[in-house]
Write a protein that holds these residues in place. Structure first.
Motif, PDB file in Angstrom:
ATOM      1  N   TYR A 103       6.473 -96.809  -8.194  1.00 13.11           N
ATOM      2  CA  TYR A 103       6.227 -95.491  -7.603  1.00 13.11           C
ATOM      3  C   TYR A 103       4.884 -95.411  -6.884  1.00 13.11           C
ATOM      4  O   TYR A 103       3.867 -95.894  -7.382  1.00 13.11           O
ATOM      5  CB  TYR A 103       6.266 -94.407  -8.690  1.00 13.11           C
ATOM      6  N   GLN A 104       4.905 -94.782  -5.705  1.00 15.14           N
ATOM      7  CA  GLN A 104       3.690 -94.505  -4.948  1.00 15.14           C
ATOM      8  C   GLN A 104       3.738 -93.068  -4.459  1.00 15.14           C
ATOM      9  O   GLN A 104       4.763 -92.620  -3.929  1.00 15.14           O
ATOM     10  CB  GLN A 104       3.552 -95.447  -3.740  1.00 15.14           C
ATOM     11  N   THR A 105       2.644 -92.346  -4.604  1.00 10.68           N
ATOM     12  CA  THR A 105       2.606 -90.979  -4.105  1.00 10.68           C
ATOM     13  C   THR A 105       2.396 -90.957  -2.593  1.00 10.68           C
ATOM     14  O   THR A 105       1.723 -91.835  -2.036  1.00 10.68           O
ATOM     15  CB  THR A 105       1.483 -90.173  -4.790  1.00 10.68           C
ATOM     16  N   VAL A 106       2.977 -89.947  -1.950  1.00  9.25           N
ATOM     17  CA  VAL A 106       2.828 -89.839  -0.492  1.00  9.25           C
ATOM     18  C   VAL A 106       1.648 -88.952  -0.114  1.00  9.25           C
ATOM     19  O   VAL A 106       1.174 -89.010   1.022  1.00  9.25           O
ATOM     20  CB  VAL A 106       4.112 -89.283   0.161  1.00  9.25           C
ATOM     21  N   ASN A 107       1.185 -88.123  -1.046  1.00 12.79           N
ATOM     22  CA  ASN A 107       0.110 -87.182  -0.746  1.00 12.79           C
ATOM     23  C   ASN A 107      -1.217 -87.635  -1.344  1.00 12.79           C
ATOM     24  O   ASN A 107      -1.258 -88.111  -2.477  1.00 12.79           O
ATOM     25  CB  ASN A 107       0.446 -85.795  -1.309  1.00 12.79           C
ATOM     26  N   PRO A 108      -2.296 -87.476  -0.603  1.00 11.06           N
ATOM     27  CA  PRO A 108      -3.618 -87.734  -1.184  1.00 11.06           C
ATOM     28  C   PRO A 108      -3.941 -86.663  -2.213  1.00 11.06           C
ATOM     29  O   PRO A 108      -3.355 -85.567  -2.182  1.00 11.06           O
ATOM     30  CB  PRO A 108      -4.556 -87.650   0.019  1.00 11.06           C
ATOM     31  N   PRO A 109      -4.848 -86.932  -3.136  1.00  9.60           N
ATOM     32  CA  PRO A 109      -5.159 -85.943  -4.171  1.00  9.60           C
ATOM     33  C   PRO A 109      -5.715 -84.645  -3.585  1.00  9.60           C
ATOM     34  O   PRO A 109      -6.427 -84.646  -2.582  1.00  9.60           O
ATOM     35  CB  PRO A 109      -6.208 -86.650  -5.030  1.00  9.60           C
ATOM     36  N   LEU A 110      -5.368 -83.551  -4.241  1.00 17.96           N
ATOM     37  CA  LEU A 110      -5.956 -82.251  -3.936  1.00 17.96           C
ATOM     38  C   LEU A 110      -7.211 -82.105  -4.773  1.00 17.96           C
ATOM     39  O   LEU A 110      -7.154 -82.120  -6.004  1.00 17.96           O
ATOM     40  CB  LEU A 110      -4.965 -81.130  -4.264  1.00 17.96           C
ATOM     41  N   ALA A 111      -8.349 -81.981  -4.107  1.00 16.44           N
ATOM     42  CA  ALA A 111      -9.630 -81.880  -4.809  1.00 16.44           C
ATOM     43  C   ALA A 111      -9.845 -80.442  -5.268  1.00 16.44           C
ATOM     44  O   ALA A 111     -10.011 -79.533  -4.455  1.00 16.44           O
ATOM     45  CB  ALA A 111     -10.767 -82.327  -3.907  1.00 16.44           C
ATOM     46  N   LEU A 112      -9.855 -80.238  -6.570  1.00 18.04           N
ATOM     47  CA  LEU A 112     -10.045 -78.898  -7.125  1.00 18.04           C
ATOM     48  C   LEU A 112     -11.451 -78.691  -7.666  1.00 18.04           C
ATOM     49  O   LEU A 112     -11.797 -77.590  -8.071  1.00 18.04           O
ATOM     50  CB  LEU A 112      -9.031 -78.652  -8.242  1.00 18.04           C
ATOM     51  N   SER A 113     -12.242 -79.733  -7.690  1.00 17.72           N
ATOM     52  CA  SER A 113     -13.618 -79.625  -8.179  1.00 17.72           C
ATOM     53  C   SER A 113     -14.565 -79.900  -7.015  1.00 17.72           C
ATOM     54  O   SER A 113     -14.847 -81.044  -6.679  1.00 17.72           O
ATOM     55  CB  SER A 113     -13.862 -80.630  -9.314  1.00 17.72           C
ATOM     56  N   GLY A 114     -15.023 -78.836  -6.386  1.00  9.45           N
ATOM     57  CA  GLY A 114     -15.952 -78.986  -5.276  1.00  9.45           C
ATOM     58  C   GLY A 114     -15.307 -79.318  -3.952  1.00  9.45           C
ATOM     59  O   GLY A 114     -16.001 -79.579  -2.960  1.00  9.45           O
ATOM     60  N   GLY A 115     -13.959 -79.312  -3.889  1.00 13.74           N
ATOM     61  CA  GLY A 115     -13.277 -79.615  -2.638  1.00 13.74           C
ATOM     62  C   GLY A 115     -13.154 -78.390  -1.747  1.00 13.74           C
ATOM     63  O   GLY A 115     -13.518 -77.272  -2.115  1.00 13.74           O
ATOM     64  N   ASP A 116     -12.606 -78.594  -0.554  1.00 17.83           N
ATOM     65  CA  ASP A 116     -12.392 -77.485   0.369  1.00 17.83           C
ATOM     66  C   ASP A 116     -11.291 -76.569  -0.151  1.00 17.83           C
ATOM     67  O   ASP A 116     -10.361 -77.019  -0.839  1.00 17.83           O
ATOM     68  CB  ASP A 116     -12.002 -78.013   1.751  1.00 17.83           C
ATOM     69  N   PRO A 117     -11.351 -75.271   0.157  1.00 14.66           N
ATOM     70  CA  PRO A 117     -10.279 -74.356  -0.248  1.00 14.66           C
ATOM     71  C   PRO A 117      -8.964 -74.756   0.411  1.00 14.66           C
ATOM     72  O   PRO A 117      -8.926 -75.511   1.386  1.00 14.66           O
ATOM     73  CB  PRO A 117     -10.767 -72.997   0.252  1.00 14.66           C
ATOM     74  N   GLY A 118      -7.889 -74.221  -0.087  1.00 16.57           N
ATOM     75  CA  GLY A 118      -6.589 -74.526   0.473  1.00 16.57           C
ATOM     76  C   GLY A 118      -6.139 -75.923   0.098  1.00 16.57           C
ATOM     77  O   GLY A 118      -6.503 -76.458  -0.947  1.00 16.57           O
ATOM     78  N   ASN A 119      -5.341 -76.501   0.964  1.00 18.16           N
ATOM     79  CA  ASN A 119      -4.826 -77.850   0.734  1.00 18.16           C
ATOM     80  C   ASN A 119      -4.794 -78.580   2.069  1.00 18.16           C
ATOM     81  O   ASN A 119      -3.728 -78.906   2.599  1.00 18.16           O
ATOM     82  CB  ASN A 119      -3.426 -77.782   0.110  1.00 18.16           C
ATOM     83  N   PRO A 120      -5.975 -78.854   2.638  1.00 17.46           N
ATOM     84  CA  PRO A 120      -6.049 -79.325   4.029  1.00 17.46           C
ATOM     85  C   PRO A 120      -5.494 -80.721   4.264  1.00 17.46           C
ATOM     86  O   PRO A 120      -5.137 -81.044   5.408  1.00 17.46           O
ATOM     87  CB  PRO A 120      -7.552 -79.288   4.319  1.00 17.46           C
ATOM     88  N   ASN A 121      -5.409 -81.556   3.246  1.00 23.76           N
ATOM     89  CA  ASN A 121      -5.026 -82.950   3.467  1.00 23.76           C
ATOM     90  C   ASN A 121      -3.605 -83.278   3.037  1.00 23.76           C
ATOM     91  O   ASN A 121      -3.203 -84.451   3.091  1.00 23.76           O
ATOM     92  CB  ASN A 121      -6.004 -83.873   2.723  1.00 23.76           C
ATOM     93  N   ILE A 122      -2.832 -82.277   2.622  1.00 24.92           N
ATOM     94  CA  ILE A 122      -1.484 -82.557   2.163  1.00 24.92           C
ATOM     95  C   ILE A 122      -0.631 -83.085   3.321  1.00 24.92           C
ATOM     96  O   ILE A 122      -0.730 -82.610   4.459  1.00 24.92           O
ATOM     97  CB  ILE A 122      -0.846 -81.310   1.523  1.00 24.92           C
ATOM     98  N   VAL A 123       0.209 -84.048   3.022  1.00 29.00           N
ATOM     99  CA  VAL A 123       1.057 -84.679   4.036  1.00 29.00           C
ATOM    100  C   VAL A 123       2.472 -84.114   3.990  1.00 29.00           C
ATOM    101  O   VAL A 123       3.046 -83.779   5.020  1.00 29.00           O
ATOM    102  CB  VAL A 123       1.087 -86.209   3.832  1.00 29.00           C
ATOM    103  N   ASP A 124       3.030 -84.021   2.796  1.00 28.85           N
ATOM    104  CA  ASP A 124       4.415 -83.576   2.626  1.00 28.85           C
ATOM    105  C   ASP A 124       4.428 -82.417   1.642  1.00 28.85           C
ATOM    106  O   ASP A 124       4.125 -82.583   0.458  1.00 28.85           O
ATOM    107  CB  ASP A 124       5.272 -84.739   2.107  1.00 28.85           C
ATOM    108  N   TRP A 125       4.810 -81.243   2.125  1.00 29.58           N
ATOM    109  CA  TRP A 125       4.787 -80.026   1.307  1.00 29.58           C
ATOM    110  C   TRP A 125       5.926 -79.967   0.289  1.00 29.58           C
ATOM    111  O   TRP A 125       6.008 -79.011  -0.486  1.00 29.58           O
ATOM    112  CB  TRP A 125       4.863 -78.787   2.198  1.00 29.58           C
ATOM    113  N   ASN A 126       6.780 -80.956   0.285  1.00 28.98           N
ATOM    114  CA  ASN A 126       7.884 -80.994  -0.667  1.00 28.98           C
ATOM    115  C   ASN A 126       7.659 -81.993  -1.800  1.00 28.98           C
ATOM    116  O   ASN A 126       8.421 -82.009  -2.754  1.00 28.98           O
ATOM    117  CB  ASN A 126       9.187 -81.374   0.047  1.00 28.98           C
ATOM    118  N   ARG A 127       6.624 -82.802  -1.681  1.00 32.16           N
ATOM    119  CA  ARG A 127       6.439 -83.911  -2.610  1.00 32.16           C
ATOM    120  C   ARG A 127       5.235 -83.683  -3.519  1.00 32.16           C
ATOM    121  O   ARG A 127       4.282 -82.971  -3.183  1.00 32.16           O
ATOM    122  CB  ARG A 127       6.277 -85.230  -1.836  1.00 32.16           C
TER     123      ARG A 127
END
Length: 666
Positions: free
Chosen positions: A213-237
């Motif tokens: 298994y390999q994830t298609v999306n980079p991690p969402l940074a919740l500690s000190g990251g930018d608001p929202g989810n700017p780097n998500i690749v696939d909104w279904n995965r």
């Protein structure tokens, strides 16, 4: 029902010591040349054992196992398998001495693995031998499976103490039971399960690591990251989360961006799941094994795009229910909650089942308690207290036995109830404590294991997104009106009083004019607003949607695996169906089970609840349904994850019970 059954080792010692003396006497009698076999001249003495006085040995080992799980990493798949293998090994050891039962692995071939069995002489008084074999089987598997646990010292101290109090020799490691040694038999059965587990598809030998298994999306940074989810690749995965100081649900520090736990678990050898229920899906060169395939969940740009947005926006709206001061009172008794008769058949019907604004489901409650023939007593509490308590009670956080273990705690509580008649399936003779525990643990273990294999097979195959990722991704726009600002076809739907646009006069724009036109939501404010969870709470207010948090600890946020389908929903519904079948009644003994919650003592995420309350369930299915809803209020699952899990769990519970019956010949 008490989630803290025997978590303290001193309580465990009290339990085993109370029966250890009489059991040790029987063991010493046999070891010194005594015999309980009848002959024409000698009447054998009555041999007192835990079967006839107090908790059974199987129960004692189950408590040690639950203690072990609480001291290990939070791995629900792994522990569902541990619960099954150890319960099944105890069943096999018991069945050797019972002509009306036969083992699962001992003497059989399972998925190409054989555990050979030789004939063993069965004494007339089998109880001491059964319990000796059971204890060695459980002890050896616990010793093997938990040797690398963070709490291995505490685990083995509990296991060694139980063996010592029962008078058994932990140094007896012989596998040769040809001369009738019950200890060697238990060791041999344990070795069969250990070897079986090294080739059952779990990859235990590599600490259950993923192979493909390999994830298609980079991690969402919740500690000190930018608001929202700017780097998500696939909104279904599925998307991993990057959290500084990540702590798993058992309280153990883990990598700051943990990988997907168990996406290939569908390949693990199940208990009762049939190849007729299985489909195979190939992705990136790996064949995902899927039992009870529910089909594709709603996708952001698919035919069910509106259902995708509706489901995740419902999670955000239910987040507004986490406020004890919102003035809403609910009757949380069985008079008002429970008794759901059916589930929606398609995602387009979900809006008729879940109350999007008010919260909850189409419960009708019960007019009368069928056992007492009296009405259930109304219990009014603030909705914001009830929803937070549910989210934490069913979350299975620190010191928890994980969701499959939680249902063993419930089973033990029911088994201890003075009104329960231990008749298998509610029929026939009342069973002794050992036989009841052995059979019910075997059934529950297999059911929880199948639930994990099925749910995680689906999680791996569909790799579906979690609410924190989806809501923050959609927070970049609104999808309701192209004429309004921040329009985006994949944005959040605007819902008056819950999801709106920030205006120039908005408090959110007072010091930050750049927020004008952004999406705001009325929701739980998040852990950054809690100075100290012992005496502070975040409360509910308008926040920027791009900063939405689930109702969870800031060091955890969301389990590290895909959402679809909900493991909690699958485990719980399967267990509820099984409990109904095993006891012969849909109702808890006495027509209701309860769990007491004290004001300002129960909640861990923040202060609360503000009032005392009692969680109550009339039926096993009511408890299961409540568990499912708790995951939505906790911000962990949308409805799309829930109902398919409940339906799959119902099928697993029914099939598992039918399969269990094949091991009894009476």
């Amino acid at each position: 029902m008490d989630k803290r059954v025997l978590t303290d080792k001193s309580e465990l010692r009290k339990l085993v010591t109370s029966v250890g003396a009489v059991f040790l006497a029987s063991v010493l009698f046999t070891a010194c040349g005594g015999s309980s076999k009848k002959n024409e001249d000698v009447t054998p003495p009555v041999v007192l054992t835990p079967e006839r006085d107090g908790h059974s040995v199987a129960r004692m080992w189950n408590e040690v196992l639950l203690t072990a799980i609480r001291n290990d990493y939070a791995r629900p798949t792994v522990h569902a398998r541990n619960l099954f293998h150890i319960s099944s090994a105890m069943f096999d050891a018991w069945s050797v001495y019972n002509p009306q039962a036969h083992g699962f692995l001992f003497g059989n071939e399972v998925a190409g693995f054989s555990c050979a069995a030789d004939t063993i002489n069965v004494p007339e008084d089998v109880l001491p031998q059964q319990e000796l074999a059971i204890s060695h089987a459980a002890y050896r598997i616990i010793q093997h499976r938990f040797k690398f646990s963070p709490g291995t010292f505490e685990i083995m101290e509990a296991a060694d103490s139980l063996m010592q109090n029962l008078g058994f020799n932990i140094d007896d490691e012989s596998l040769d039971y040809s001369q009738g040694s019950a200890a060697a038999l238990g060791n041999y059965i344990a070795d069969c399960y250990i070897q079986f587990g090294l080739q059952d598809g779990s990859n235990e030998q590599n600490d259950y690591a993923n192979t493909s298994y390999q994830t298609v999306n980079p991690p969402l940074a919740l500690s000190g990251g930018d608001p929202g989810n700017p780097n998500i690749v696939d909104w279904n995965r599925w998307q991993p989360l990057a959290i500084n100081g990540f702590v798993d649900q058992a309280g153990n520090p883990i990598d700051d961006a943990p990988s997907f736990l168990g996406p290939e678990w569908g390949s693990v050898v199940p208990f009762s799941l049939s190849d007729n229920d299985k489909t195979e899906f190939t992705r990136d060169g790996f064949d995902y094994q899927v039992y009870h395939d529910p089909g594709m969940p709603p996708l952001i740009e698919g035919e069910l795009s509106d259902e995708y947005k509706w489901g995740f926006s419902l999670v955000a709206i239910w987040s507004s229910h986490l406020d004890q001061n919102d003035g809403v009172l609910w009757d949380i008794s069985p008079k008002n909650i429970g008794n759901i008769s059916s589930f929606p058949n398609s995602f387009t019907e979900f809006n008729e089942f879940y109350k999007q604004i008010e919260g909850g489901d189409p419960s009708t409650g019960y007019a009368l308690n069928p056992v007492t023939d009296q009405p259930y007593e109304e219990q009014l509490v603030p909705r914001g207290d009830y929803t937070r308590v549910l989210a934490e009670f069913w979350a299975d956080g620190p010191e928890s036995e994980t969701p499959p273990g939680h249902w063993f705690v419930i089973l033990n509580t029911v088994s201890d109830h003075e009104l329960l008649e231990k008749r298998w399936a509610g029929k026939g003779d009342i069973l002794g404590a050992l036989e009841w525990d052995i059979k019910s643990y075997f059934a529950m273990g297999g059911t929880m294991h199948d639930s994990a294999v099925a749910a995680w097979g689906i999680k791996g195959r569909y790799d579906y997104i979690r609410p924190v990722s989806a809501i923050r991704a959609m927070a970049g726009g609104q999808s309701s009106d192209p004429a309004l600002s921040s329009y985006h076809v994949n944005g959040l739907p605007l819902i008056e009083n819950y999801i709106e646009l920030v205006t120039e006069s908005d408090p959110l724009a007072a010091d930050n004019p750049e927020n004008v036109g952004k999406i705001k939501m009325y929701a739980w404010k998040g852990p950054e607003h809690i100075s100290n969870p012992v005496f502070a709470q975040a409360g509910v207010d308008w926040i920027l949607a791009e900063k939405w948090w689930p109702y969870q600890r800031p060091t955890f946020v969301t389990p590290p695996f895909a959402g679809y389908v909900s493991g909690h929903s699958t485990y719980s519904r399967a267990a509820a169906e099984l409990m109904t079948a095993m006891t012969g009644s849909a109702y808890f003994p006495g027509g209701m089970s309860e769990f007491e919650v004290k004001a300002n003592e129960f909640l861990v995420f923040e202060e609360g609840p503000s009032v005392d309350m009692t969680l109550q369930w009339a039926t096993y299915q009511d408890a299961s349904d409540q568990c499912s809803l708790s995951r939505i209020w906790g911000g962990i699952h949308p409805p799309a994850d829930d109902i398919p899990g409940r339906k799959i769990g119902a099928k697993i519970g029914t099939d598992s019970f039918e399969f269990v019956q094949s091991f009894f010949t009476e």
